[in-house]
Design a protein around this motif. Structure first.
Motif, short mmCIF file in Angstrom:
data_model
loop_
_atom_site.label_atom_id
_atom_site.label_comp_id
_atom_site.label_asym_id
_atom_site.label_seq_id
_atom_site.Cartn_x
_atom_site.Cartn_y
_atom_site.Cartn_z
N LYS A 246 9.65 -11.64 -3.42
CA LYS A 246 9.08 -12.07 -2.77
C LYS A 246 7.71 -11.88 -2.42
O LYS A 246 6.58 -12.79 -3.16
CB LYS A 246 9.31 -13.10 -2.00
N HIS A 247 7.73 -10.39 -2.20
CA HIS A 247 6.44 -10.76 -1.30
C HIS A 247 5.77 -9.53 -2.48
O HIS A 247 3.97 -9.02 -1.37
CB HIS A 247 6.47 -10.06 0.01
N LEU A 248 6.12 -8.57 -3.06
CA LEU A 248 5.31 -7.33 -3.40
C LEU A 248 5.08 -7.40 -4.70
O LEU A 248 6.07 -7.97 -5.56
CB LEU A 248 6.00 -6.44 -3.05
N ASP A 249 4.14 -6.89 -5.42
CA ASP A 249 3.95 -6.77 -7.02
C ASP A 249 4.78 -5.18 -7.58
O ASP A 249 4.52 -4.06 -6.70
CB ASP A 249 2.32 -7.00 -7.50
N LEU A 250 5.34 -5.75 -8.08
CA LEU A 250 6.82 -4.52 -8.86
C LEU A 250 6.77 -5.03 -10.00
O LEU A 250 7.55 -3.90 -10.65
CB LEU A 250 8.17 -4.98 -8.14
N SER B 263 0.89 -1.54 0.16
CA SER B 263 0.19 0.18 0.10
C SER B 263 0.80 1.24 0.59
O SER B 263 0.37 2.22 -0.96
CB SER B 263 -1.03 -0.04 1.08
N LEU B 264 2.67 1.02 0.99
CA LEU B 264 3.51 2.23 1.02
C LEU B 264 3.54 1.97 -0.45
O LEU B 264 3.60 3.46 -1.22
CB LEU B 264 3.99 1.84 1.41
N LEU B 265 3.56 0.99 -1.50
CA LEU B 265 4.29 1.64 -2.20
C LEU B 265 3.36 1.65 -3.23
O LEU B 265 3.73 2.49 -4.48
CB LEU B 265 5.13 0.05 -3.07
N ASP B 266 1.66 1.57 -3.51
CA ASP B 266 1.36 2.84 -4.59
C ASP B 266 0.94 3.33 -4.52
O ASP B 266 0.39 3.90 -5.23
CB ASP B 266 0.43 1.40 -4.21
#
Length: 111
Positions: free
Chosen positions: A84-88, A58-61
């Protein structure tokens, strides 16, 4: 001075009397959080909060880069953890960005 990406001033701020502590209550949408049961954990006292990958995404988006940097440093997250855990993939949620822009710049909802 205006901070265009800071929307917290649009929501109630609560200060504890006698303590240097305050909190802001904001809707999940303001943090770009998708709150569903799989994305929530509970503290020992029963307080719900998003899982680490969900909160980090959410912080990234939301492009909340200051809080993202603090989280990465504070949790000592690695690049491998992020991969591993984020949609980049860098996709953009246009509806969220438009909602945030209208809020920050006080655009009417009907435009």
């Amino acid at each position: 001075m205006s901070y265009p990406y800071n929307i917290s001033h649009h929501f109630p701020r609560f200060k504890f009397v006698g303590l240097r502590l305050f909190f802001v209550i904001i809707p999940s949408h303001a943090q770009h959080l998708d709150l569903k049961p799989d994305n929530i954990e509970f503290s020992g006292t029963g307080l719900p909060y998003p899982t680490l990958p969900v909160y980090t995404q959410s912080l990234l988006d939301a492009e909340d880069l200051v809080d993202l940097n603090d989280l990465i440093d504070g949790m000592d997250l690695t690049l491998e953890w992020g991969e591993k855990h984020l949609d980049l993939n860098g996709t953009v949620d246009g509806d969220y960005i438009w909602w945030r822009t209208r809020l920050v710049y006080d655009y009417p909802d009907d435009e």
